[in-house]
Design a protein around this motif. Structure first.
Motif, PDB file in Angstrom:
ATOM      1  N   PRO A 153     -17.891   0.653  56.361  1.00 18.12           N
ATOM      2  CA  PRO A 153     -17.475  -0.750  56.489  1.00 18.12           C
ATOM      3  C   PRO A 153     -18.347  -1.699  55.664  1.00 18.12           C
ATOM      4  O   PRO A 153     -17.835  -2.620  55.023  1.00 18.12           O
ATOM      5  CB  PRO A 153     -17.627  -1.023  57.986  1.00 18.12           C
ATOM      6  CG  PRO A 153     -17.570   0.302  58.649  1.00 18.12           C
ATOM      7  CD  PRO A 153     -18.080   1.307  57.677  1.00 18.12           C
ATOM      8  N   LEU A 156     -17.239  -2.011  52.108  1.00 16.43           N
ATOM      9  CA  LEU A 156     -16.089  -2.895  51.892  1.00 16.43           C
ATOM     10  C   LEU A 156     -16.528  -4.364  51.884  1.00 16.43           C
ATOM     11  O   LEU A 156     -16.018  -5.168  51.092  1.00 16.43           O
ATOM     12  CB  LEU A 156     -15.006  -2.674  52.961  1.00 16.43           C
ATOM     13  CG  LEU A 156     -14.324  -1.307  53.007  1.00 16.43           C
ATOM     14  CD1 LEU A 156     -13.035  -1.398  53.837  1.00 16.43           C
ATOM     15  CD2 LEU A 156     -13.992  -0.767  51.632  1.00 16.43           C
ATOM     16  N   LEU A 180      -8.099  -7.821  53.214  1.00 15.82           N
ATOM     17  CA  LEU A 180      -8.357  -6.395  53.429  1.00 15.82           C
ATOM     18  C   LEU A 180      -7.024  -5.657  53.395  1.00 15.82           C
ATOM     19  O   LEU A 180      -6.100  -6.004  54.152  1.00 15.82           O
ATOM     20  CB  LEU A 180      -9.034  -6.209  54.795  1.00 15.82           C
ATOM     21  CG  LEU A 180      -9.312  -4.777  55.256  1.00 15.82           C
ATOM     22  CD1 LEU A 180     -10.328  -4.093  54.348  1.00 15.82           C
ATOM     23  CD2 LEU A 180      -9.809  -4.780  56.707  1.00 15.82           C
ATOM     24  N   ASN A 182      -4.417  -3.148  54.406  1.00 20.25           N
ATOM     25  CA  ASN A 182      -4.285  -2.475  55.694  1.00 20.25           C
ATOM     26  C   ASN A 182      -2.808  -2.190  55.993  1.00 20.25           C
ATOM     27  O   ASN A 182      -1.935  -2.574  55.227  1.00 20.25           O
ATOM     28  CB  ASN A 182      -4.923  -3.355  56.786  1.00 20.25           C
ATOM     29  CG  ASN A 182      -5.384  -2.554  57.979  1.00 20.25           C
ATOM     30  OD1 ASN A 182      -4.888  -1.464  58.253  1.00 20.25           O
ATOM     31  ND2 ASN A 182      -6.346  -3.090  58.708  1.00 20.25           N
ATOM     32  N   GLY A 190      -4.935  -0.424  61.697  1.00 19.30           N
ATOM     33  CA  GLY A 190      -5.425   0.393  60.606  1.00 19.30           C
ATOM     34  C   GLY A 190      -6.302   1.552  60.993  1.00 19.30           C
ATOM     35  O   GLY A 190      -6.411   1.918  62.169  1.00 19.30           O
ATOM     36  N   CYS A 194     -11.017   0.286  58.397  1.00 16.79           N
ATOM     37  CA  CYS A 194     -10.524  -1.096  58.399  1.00 16.79           C
ATOM     38  C   CYS A 194     -10.821  -1.803  59.719  1.00 16.79           C
ATOM     39  O   CYS A 194     -11.159  -2.984  59.730  1.00 16.79           O
ATOM     40  CB  CYS A 194      -9.018  -1.129  58.138  1.00 16.79           C
ATOM     41  SG  CYS A 194      -8.598  -0.778  56.430  1.00 16.79           S
ATOM     42  N   GLN A 195     -10.680  -1.061  60.797  1.00 16.14           N
ATOM     43  CA  GLN A 195     -10.954  -1.677  62.102  1.00 16.14           C
ATOM     44  C   GLN A 195     -12.394  -2.160  62.200  1.00 16.14           C
ATOM     45  O   GLN A 195     -12.667  -3.197  62.805  1.00 16.14           O
ATOM     46  CB  GLN A 195     -10.673  -0.669  63.224  1.00 16.14           C
ATOM     47  CG  GLN A 195      -9.189  -0.421  63.451  1.00 16.14           C
ATOM     48  CD  GLN A 195      -8.954   0.674  64.488  1.00 16.14           C
ATOM     49  OE1 GLN A 195      -9.809   0.953  65.315  1.00 16.14           O
ATOM     50  NE2 GLN A 195      -7.794   1.297  64.443  1.00 16.14           N
ATOM     51  N   PHE A 198     -13.154  -5.137  59.375  1.00 15.65           N
ATOM     52  CA  PHE A 198     -12.539  -6.452  59.619  1.00 15.65           C
ATOM     53  C   PHE A 198     -13.526  -7.467  60.216  1.00 15.65           C
ATOM     54  O   PHE A 198     -13.704  -8.569  59.656  1.00 15.65           O
ATOM     55  CB  PHE A 198     -11.287  -6.291  60.493  1.00 15.65           C
ATOM     56  CG  PHE A 198     -10.433  -7.519  60.600  1.00 15.65           C
ATOM     57  CD1 PHE A 198     -10.823  -8.607  61.374  1.00 15.65           C
ATOM     58  CD2 PHE A 198      -9.224  -7.606  59.917  1.00 15.65           C
ATOM     59  CE1 PHE A 198     -10.025  -9.753  61.476  1.00 15.65           C
ATOM     60  CE2 PHE A 198      -8.421  -8.752  59.997  1.00 15.65           C
ATOM     61  CZ  PHE A 198      -8.828  -9.815  60.788  1.00 15.65           C
ATOM     62  N   ASN A 212      -5.942  -9.274  57.019  1.00 20.98           N
ATOM     63  CA  ASN A 212      -5.324  -8.074  56.450  1.00 20.98           C
ATOM     64  C   ASN A 212      -4.147  -8.416  55.546  1.00 20.98           C
ATOM     65  O   ASN A 212      -3.501  -9.454  55.721  1.00 20.98           O
ATOM     66  CB  ASN A 212      -4.807  -7.169  57.571  1.00 20.98           C
ATOM     67  CG  ASN A 212      -5.922  -6.548  58.373  1.00 20.98           C
ATOM     68  OD1 ASN A 212      -6.985  -6.245  57.842  1.00 20.98           O
ATOM     69  ND2 ASN A 212      -5.687  -6.349  59.673  1.00 20.98           N
ATOM     70  N   CYS A 228     -10.500  -2.585  49.357  1.00 16.68           N
ATOM     71  CA  CYS A 228     -10.126  -1.300  49.948  1.00 16.68           C
ATOM     72  C   CYS A 228     -11.112  -0.236  49.482  1.00 16.68           C
ATOM     73  O   CYS A 228     -11.893  -0.468  48.557  1.00 16.68           O
ATOM     74  CB  CYS A 228      -8.700  -0.897  49.562  1.00 16.68           C
ATOM     75  SG  CYS A 228      -8.451  -0.665  47.801  1.00 16.68           S
TER      76      CYS A 228
END
Lengths: 313, 313
Positions: A153, A156, A180, A182, A190, A194-195, A198, A212, A228
């Motif tokens: 994470p 990202l 993001l 997703n 996601g 992604c979770q 975020f 997203n 991503c």
């Protein structure tokens, strides 16, 4: 400033790299912009004779070897120290040039960026940005498109910041929006990456995170920076490239789909390393090389690397 | 056989579901194919009067509620037991119908498939297949497109097998080729998931694995089944759908891009559950419903679920 160009890189080198350099020189008379051209001296020198109006801005550096497209990057860089890419990184790392451009072996360009130029302090994983044509005539930056297949994470979040800075200072977007990529629009959707990314993106004050974005929105005008992992980004980018090929094969003439010609964007930046490095598409022609030199110039003019450093303190 | 259809599902229901049923009946006179139509009886019955030529093949089941598109799937299924989707799964689970089709709330269709029909023994994670139009006029199946955002290598192997069986028995491809969606063509490329899934796919004798496939090859004619995690597949599918929207908006008339109209494929199957379940696009019209009924019929005719079971022993 001194911008170095690998004259042997790309499917149409050195013809198109030479044309690209001449195109740049013909449109840019700023005598403070010098070009270091790295390649086979016998092929280059007839085109850049001493005495020519711009000859004082041109420095030819001989490279007796070329890393071919299919070669293994790390192995080739080690075994071909006299290749144009190896010399390019040597000059850049030594501070003799201020930027390096090549449309040659992408893997070698990445290995050189990571191991000879190295990541900026605080940047855990450099990334590659690429362009997506949006329906409003503008372009979004997609980060990462291939350097990091598996991401955390925090990676990202850093891609978001790197992309925002590039979108702001090089692409001239004021307060660029970050989205993001997703599978759904709501927070909590996601995969685990992604979770967990975020909330990091949402809380960060250095970026303008809008949430997203789904696959169907990638060509719409919702954000300037798409974030991503490099696996997802690479597949999106190559899929988009194939759409352009199909449009061409089917002889469809359309202004919007012409913008899927990724060559027109010049090259893509390696974001998060200590010097400007730009990687061109293998099929680059003169206009693409001209664009890459202009982008390198802008990155130097804007002190882009310093701006990244100050944001990653 | 008895195929059930949610008459209230989709943006244009029940007008288009009714038209779709009539279209199917007008072209299919096999009296062994019965249809169970689930929805508001007052809206349905005027269209299917007793005494009509096909009335003996039609069974109307009243549903006093509808799960709307925006509703939370699990919550809606629980709170609306009289909805057309809840009744559809109830009849299917009880063995009163042999297949269930809906273009309604996708999430509710998935929750119903997983919790009321359940995965086939041995299938760790059911998946959704979707169609990609290839440049040779044929169609590839992309698995998974959204049910499993995070996957293990064994899941991808199972998607490959489920997809192969569907491509063989329902799409009529002889010995369908399976490719792994990845960022490079060589073994060892990609993220950890792909690196570990590749040898599993290579060693498995039940599938015809041809190796990795890149984003640029998705529309080419290299394989009949594309395997990826549901996160990647969902983004590819929605991106492809958006290409069609843009082609339409830009008034481009092209036979190939017309095949990006995902509605023409009818619906997508939920692969790996104990009964045939087909999910339609929200914008489905009569032709799509007709196609979905035909697909359900074929899945029953071919004893498709039994074939999956025997491959997952």
């Amino acid at each position: 400033m001194n911008i170095a160009l690998d004259m042997m890189g790309g499917d149409f080198a050195p013809e198109e790299t030479i044309k690209g350099v001449k195109l740049f020189l013909s449109q840019n008379s700023d005598s403070s912009v010098n070009l270091t051209l790295i390649g086979d001296i016998d092929q280059m020198s007839p085109h850049f004779e001493p005495g020519h109006a711009d000859s004082h801005r041109i420095h030819l550096v001989h490279a007796s070897e070329v890393i071919e497209m299919h070669e293994h990057p790390t192995k080739a860089l080690k075994e071909k120290p006299q290749s144009s890419i190896a010399i390019g990184f040597h000059l850049l790392a030594a501070g003799k040039t201020d930027a390096f451009i090549s449309a040659g072996n992408t893997g070698a360009m990445l290995v050189g960026s990571l191991y000879s130029i190295k990541a900026i302090n605080g940047v855990a994983r450099p990334a590659i940005g690429a362009y997506m044509p949006r329906d409003n005539g503008k372009t979004s930056l997609l980060v990462d498109v291939g350097l990091n297949s598996d991401c955390k994470p925090e990676n990202l979040l850093q891609f978001a910041l790197l992309g925002s800075l590039f979108a702001k200072y090089i692409l001239n977007f004021d307060n660029p929006r970050v989205a993001l990529i997703n599978v759904g629009s709501e927070e909590g959707k996601g995969n685990i990456l992604c979770q967990t990314a975020f909330p990091l993106l949402k809380e960060n004050k250095q970026i303008n995170f809008i949430g997203n974005i789904e696959g169907r929105d990638l060509l719409m005008s919702k954000a300037e920076v798409y974030v991503c992992d490099g696996f997802t980004g690479n597949i999106i980018l190559k899929f988009a490239e194939s759409i352009y090929d199909i449009v061409q094969n089917r002889k469809i003439k359309d202004e919007y789909f012409n913008r899927f010609n990724f060559e027109m964007y010049g090259g893509v930046p390696v974001l998060g390393v200590n010097k400007p490095v730009i990687i061109g598409h293998g099929i680059s022609t003169a206009g693409a090389f001209d664009n890459m030199i202009l982008m390198a110039k802008k990155m130097i003019d804007e002190e882009f690397i310093e701006k990244i450093k100050s944001n990653f303190l």
